[in-house]
Scaffold this motif. Structure first.
Motif, PDB file in Angstrom:
ATOM      1  N   LYS A 264       0.848  -1.278   0.080  1.00  0.00           N
ATOM      2  CA  LYS A 264       0.028  -0.046  -0.032  1.00  0.00           C
ATOM      3  C   LYS A 264       0.867   1.361   0.127  1.00  0.00           C
ATOM      4  N   GLY A 265       0.233   2.263  -0.498  1.00  0.00           N
ATOM      5  CA  GLY A 265       0.895   3.617  -0.667  1.00  0.00           C
ATOM      6  C   GLY A 265       1.633   4.098   0.739  1.00  0.00           C
ATOM      7  N   TRP A 266       0.915   3.858   2.131  1.00  0.00           N
ATOM      8  CA  TRP A 266       1.432   4.295   3.139  1.00  0.00           C
ATOM      9  C   TRP A 266       2.768   3.395   3.606  1.00  0.00           C
ATOM     10  N   GLY A 267       3.010   2.372   2.762  1.00  0.00           N
ATOM     11  CA  GLY A 267       4.261   1.671   3.113  1.00  0.00           C
ATOM     12  C   GLY A 267       5.365   2.323   2.278  1.00  0.00           C
ATOM     13  N   ALA A 268       5.138   3.362   1.382  1.00  0.00           N
ATOM     14  CA  ALA A 268       6.205   4.043   0.810  1.00  0.00           C
ATOM     15  C   ALA A 268       7.568   4.534   1.672  1.00  0.00           C
ATOM     16  N   VAL A 269       8.500   3.969   1.456  1.00  0.00           N
ATOM     17  CA  VAL A 269       9.556   4.201   2.305  1.00  0.00           C
ATOM     18  C   VAL A 269      10.207   5.719   2.248  1.00  0.00           C
ATOM     19  N   VAL A 270      10.221   6.064   3.484  1.00  0.00           N
ATOM     20  CA  VAL A 270      10.569   7.518   3.540  1.00  0.00           C
ATOM     21  C   VAL A 270      11.921   7.660   4.260  1.00  0.00           C
ATOM     22  N   PRO A 271      13.033   8.499   3.905  1.00  0.00           N
ATOM     23  CA  PRO A 271      14.273   8.489   4.821  1.00  0.00           C
ATOM     24  C   PRO A 271      14.069   8.704   6.312  1.00  0.00           C
ATOM     25  N   GLU A 272      14.742   8.011   7.147  1.00  0.00           N
ATOM     26  CA  GLU A 272      14.570   8.011   8.414  1.00  0.00           C
ATOM     27  C   GLU A 272      14.668   9.247   9.097  1.00  0.00           C
ATOM     28  N   GLU A 273      15.347  10.182   8.573  1.00  0.00           N
ATOM     29  CA  GLU A 273      15.826  11.456   9.151  1.00  0.00           C
ATOM     30  C   GLU A 273      14.579  12.451   8.962  1.00  0.00           C
ATOM     31  N   ILE A 274      13.631  12.291   7.882  1.00  0.00           N
ATOM     32  CA  ILE A 274      12.679  12.769   7.557  1.00  0.00           C
ATOM     33  C   ILE A 274      11.264  12.125   8.188  1.00  0.00           C
ATOM     34  N   ALA A 275      11.402  10.794   8.128  1.00  0.00           N
ATOM     35  CA  ALA A 275      10.030  10.363   8.815  1.00  0.00           C
ATOM     36  C   ALA A 275      10.061  10.656  10.455  1.00  0.00           C
ATOM     37  N   THR A 276      11.199  10.642  10.948  1.00  0.00           N
ATOM     38  CA  THR A 276      10.977  10.985  12.404  1.00  0.00           C
ATOM     39  C   THR A 276      11.105  12.398  12.946  1.00  0.00           C
ATOM     40  N   ASP A 277      11.396  13.392  11.767  1.00  0.00           N
ATOM     41  CA  ASP A 277      11.407  14.487  12.283  1.00  0.00           C
ATOM     42  C   ASP A 277      10.046  15.494  12.037  1.00  0.00           C
ATOM     43  N   SER A 278       9.198  15.836  12.873  1.00  0.00           N
ATOM     44  CA  SER A 278       7.664  16.325  12.883  1.00  0.00           C
ATOM     45  C   SER A 278       7.807  17.480  11.963  1.00  0.00           C
ATOM     46  N   SER A 279       8.816  18.177  11.885  1.00  0.00           N
ATOM     47  CA  SER A 279       8.843  19.475  11.101  1.00  0.00           C
ATOM     48  C   SER A 279       9.282  19.122   9.792  1.00  0.00           C
ATOM     49  N   ARG A 280      10.234  18.071   9.472  1.00  0.00           N
ATOM     50  CA  ARG A 280      10.460  18.034   7.963  1.00  0.00           C
ATOM     51  C   ARG A 280       9.395  16.889   7.387  1.00  0.00           C
ATOM     52  N   ARG A 281       8.438  16.385   8.323  1.00  0.00           N
ATOM     53  CA  ARG A 281       7.281  15.527   7.494  1.00  0.00           C
ATOM     54  C   ARG A 281       6.522  16.457   7.002  1.00  0.00           C
ATOM     55  N   GLN A 282       6.282  17.593   7.305  1.00  0.00           N
ATOM     56  CA  GLN A 282       5.336  18.620   6.816  1.00  0.00           C
ATOM     57  C   GLN A 282       5.811  18.777   5.384  1.00  0.00           C
ATOM     58  N   GLU A 283       7.099  18.681   4.972  1.00  0.00           N
ATOM     59  CA  GLU A 283       7.401  19.054   3.792  1.00  0.00           C
ATOM     60  C   GLU A 283       7.113  17.987   2.570  1.00  0.00           C
ATOM     61  N   LEU A 284       6.675  16.681   3.046  1.00  0.00           N
ATOM     62  CA  LEU A 284       6.355  15.765   2.289  1.00  0.00           C
ATOM     63  C   LEU A 284       5.041  16.096   1.517  1.00  0.00           C
ATOM     64  N   GLY A 285       4.179  16.967   1.833  1.00  0.00           N
ATOM     65  CA  GLY A 285       3.005  17.036   1.423  1.00  0.00           C
ATOM     66  C   GLY A 285       3.298  17.755  -0.219  1.00  0.00           C
ATOM     67  N   SER A 286       4.142  18.352  -0.414  1.00  0.00           N
ATOM     68  CA  SER A 286       4.602  18.972  -1.865  1.00  0.00           C
ATOM     69  C   SER A 286       5.833  18.799  -2.411  1.00  0.00           C
ATOM     70  N   LYS A 287       6.800  18.069  -1.508  1.00  0.00           N
ATOM     71  CA  LYS A 287       8.139  17.776  -1.987  1.00  0.00           C
ATOM     72  C   LYS A 287       8.235  16.172  -1.989  1.00  0.00           C
ATOM     73  N   GLU A 288       9.263  15.499  -2.457  1.00  0.00           N
ATOM     74  CA  GLU A 288       9.388  14.040  -2.417  1.00  0.00           C
ATOM     75  C   GLU A 288      10.717  13.649  -2.000  1.00  0.00           C
ATOM     76  N   PHE A 289      10.947  12.812  -1.186  1.00  0.00           N
ATOM     77  CA  PHE A 289      12.226  12.235  -0.940  1.00  0.00           C
ATOM     78  C   PHE A 289      12.290  10.753  -0.979  1.00  0.00           C
ATOM     79  N   GLY A 290      11.707  10.162  -2.172  1.00  0.00           N
ATOM     80  CA  GLY A 290      11.799   8.781  -2.487  1.00  0.00           C
ATOM     81  C   GLY A 290      12.925   8.335  -3.089  1.00  0.00           C
ATOM     82  N   SER A 291      12.833   6.996  -3.529  1.00  0.00           N
ATOM     83  CA  SER A 291      13.654   6.244  -3.976  1.00  0.00           C
ATOM     84  C   SER A 291      12.952   5.364  -5.379  1.00  0.00           C
ATOM     85  N   GLY A 292      11.966   5.881  -5.867  1.00  0.00           N
ATOM     86  CA  GLY A 292      10.882   5.177  -6.807  1.00  0.00           C
ATOM     87  C   GLY A 292      11.483   5.705  -8.191  1.00  0.00           C
ATOM     88  N   PRO A 293      10.821   5.580  -9.370  1.00  0.00           N
ATOM     89  CA  PRO A 293      11.028   5.462 -10.570  1.00  0.00           C
ATOM     90  C   PRO A 293      11.224   6.815 -11.061  1.00  0.00           C
TER      91      PRO A 293
END
Length: 565
Positions: A200-229
């Motif tokens: 599922k999409g919620w299982g999309a892997v995010v870097p540890e330093e972003i996933a665990t940082d409440s401030s940086r998690r806010q960036e995920l709404g409009s920026k990406e930090f993935g390893s996908g295609p």
């Protein structure tokens, strides 16, 4: 002829007519047939067939390059894999940029994405995944590690974070990185379908330093930090999202050809159905993702367009919270089910693109679908009126006047509201009356879903039928607040189905669970819909899936006739 024979004949008719169609080609990652640990799940009669030709070019350079343009009539509001809601548009958009441990193909066969192998202990409550060592994050080039996987899942399941994905991938207790490439999931209960759920999409892997940082998690709404295609090029919330191929993406097809096949992909929102079809006919887009059902006729007649249709399992459900009157009386719930004209709703809402449902959430496209005797029920207004009289309502009732209950329906997707209008008219024939308060989708999610005692729900087909039913209807299920349904026989059966590693035991338990829900449950479900798709003839390697969000743009290619090649 039995219902099963009718369903089987219907599927074969779709295949024979060419309505069940895709464009053939390899659809998987590095091992599209699955890895060791593959559960062997299949789509049953709901899987998609493919055409005999792959199109000009085959694999390799002839199918490479170009800009894949996807049109849809629904929006993408966020690209955060942690905080996205239940919109299927967002689920597939997120996977443009992020990797998941596993994927499922259009026939619901499991195969590895980040994961190269997975296995469980004997009781299936501890799962261990080995991940590849050549996946890198776009933004910094660093290698994806098991610590990133663990941080992602622990964050999604952290109650203080409030991710909508919490609970949707099974009862995850703790997730721990054992080394750089090994991650262990400790579940609170056995789950034989767990490798499917992490796709599922919620299982999309995010870097540890972003996933665990409440401030940086806010960036995920409009920026990406993935390893996908794809790497994010631009994102306009509610309008369009564009990605460009990531040069160092690890994915290959079964012939060793690197993916993605295209250079760029854009998902564009075109809200009005006829405008969406015209964009495809005019060559402004290459694919319509989940076309509106009322555009099926024009699409079939369009020159240069290929259409696809497969039996699927999206539902609308008239929800009756059994903790409040009048829905606490099983006779009233059965009266509602008997009063609904299912075929009229299928014709009026789906343009005939569906089949009658048996008031349980699982369609014949699910692996462990079981027919329930006497379901779906024949419409019987006389019997429905008698049941109401037996329950103490000989003249029927008005939901608002008699019980202070407001009936809600969101207008998005339109099939939901159209179904609600028809059900309202049909129930009035037995004396059940109410007005519909039309609301926005956002209000539905925030204020109505799992909170109001009566409303029009809607669910897309899910990866695991057993886990879906447990989430909705087990007395301790995460979404049980929708109906407060509680039945010991159901709880025992669905728990067995989720935990068992025996297909025979699972099948028997699922049959019991579906019978209980169909006959005693809190839902009136008029139909299981068909999934449809449309594409230009030059599109290659695209198959319509019964699960619409299993849409992987990196696995789709454009032939030489494509205007962007």
């Amino acid at each position: 002829m039995s219902t099963k024979d009718i369903r089987r004949r219907r599927y074969l008719q779709l295949v024979g007519s060419g309505s069940v169609v895709g464009l053939a080609g390899c659809s998987g990652g590095s091992d599209p047939g699955g890895t060791s640990g593959d559960s062997g799940a299949t789509g049953g009669e709901g899987g998609s067939a493919t055409s005999d030709t792959e199109g000009e070019g085959g694999s390799g350079a002839g199918s490479m390059g170009g800009h894949l343009r996807v049109g849809q009539n629904r929006t993408v509001s966020t690209i955060s894999p942690i905080m996205m809601g239940s919109k299927f548009t967002e689920r597939w958009a997120v996977k443009l940029f992020y990797s998941t441990l596993t994927r499922l193909d259009h026939q619901l066969q499991l195969y590895g994405d980040l994961a190269t192998d997975w296995s469980a202990n004997e009781s299936a409550d501890v799962w261990t995944f080995t991940i590849r060592d050549d996946a890198t994050f776009h933004h910094n080039g660093e290698t994806v590690t098991a610590s990133d996987v663990a941080a992602t899942f622990n964050t999604v399941y952290d109650s203080e974070v409030g991710s909508p994905g919490s609970g949707t991938m099974g009862d995850i207790g703790t997730v721990e990185a054992k080394d750089e490439t090994t991650v262990e999931f400790q579940l609170d209960g056995a789950n034989s379908d767990f490798p499917k759920l992490v796709a599922k999409g919620w299982g999309a892997v995010v870097p540890e330093e972003i996933a665990t940082d409440s401030s940086r998690r806010q960036e995920l709404g409009s920026k990406e930090f993935g390893s996908g295609p794809f790497e994010l090029e631009s994102f306009e919330a509610g309008n369009q999202v564009t990605g460009v191929a990531y040069d160092d993406y690890y994915g290959t097809d079964g012939e060793g050809t690197s993916r993605p096949y295209v250079d760029r992909v854009t998902a564009r929102t075109i809200p009005e159905g006829s405008s969406l079809v015209n964009a495809l006919k005019n060559g402004d887009i290459d694919i319509i993702w989940e076309p509106p059902v009322d555009q099926w006729g024009p699409l079939q007649e369009a020159s240069g367009v290929t259409t696809g249709r497969v039996p699927a399992g999206n539902i609308v459900n008239f929800i009756m919270d059994v903790s409040v009157e009048p829905w606490s009386d099983e006779r009233v719930r059965e009266a509602v089910k008997l009063a609904i004209d299912r075929q009229a709703i299928i014709e009026g809402v789906l343009s005939g693109l569906g089949e009658e449902a048996q008031d349980a959430p699982l369609s014949p496209s699910y692996e462990y679908f079981a027919e329930v005797e006497g379901r779906p029920p024949e419409r019987d207004l006389e019997k429905a009126r008698q049941l109401l009289a037996d329950a103490g309502y000989p003249d029927g009732f008005d939901l608002e006047d008699d019980f202070d209950i407001t009936f809600f329906s969101a207008a998005d997707p339109p099939e939901r509201l159209r179904s609600a209008v028809l059900i309202k008219d049909q129930l009035s024939e037995i004396g059940i009356t109410f007005e519909i308060e039309q609301i926005s989708y956002d209000r539905y999610i925030n204020d109505v879903w799992t909170k109001a005692p009566c409303y029009m729900g809607m669910y897309g087909m899910r990866i695991s039928g057993a886990n879906f039913m447990k989430l909705l209807l087990h007395s301790e299920g995460g979404w049980n607040g929708e109906s407060h349904f509680s039945n010991e026989e159901f709880d025992e059966a669905i728990t067995t189905a989720v935990q068992s590693t025996s297909s025979e035991e699972t099948s028997q338990a699922m049959a019991t669970a579906q019978e209980v829900v169909a006959k005693q449950g809190p839902y009136a479900i008029p139909y299981y819909d068909d999934q449809i798709g449309a594409m230009r003839e030059y599109v290659q390697r695209y198959n319509v899936s019964p699960l619409s969000y299993l849409f992987y743009a990196d696995e789709i290619a454009l032939g030489s006739g494509a205007p962007t090649r």
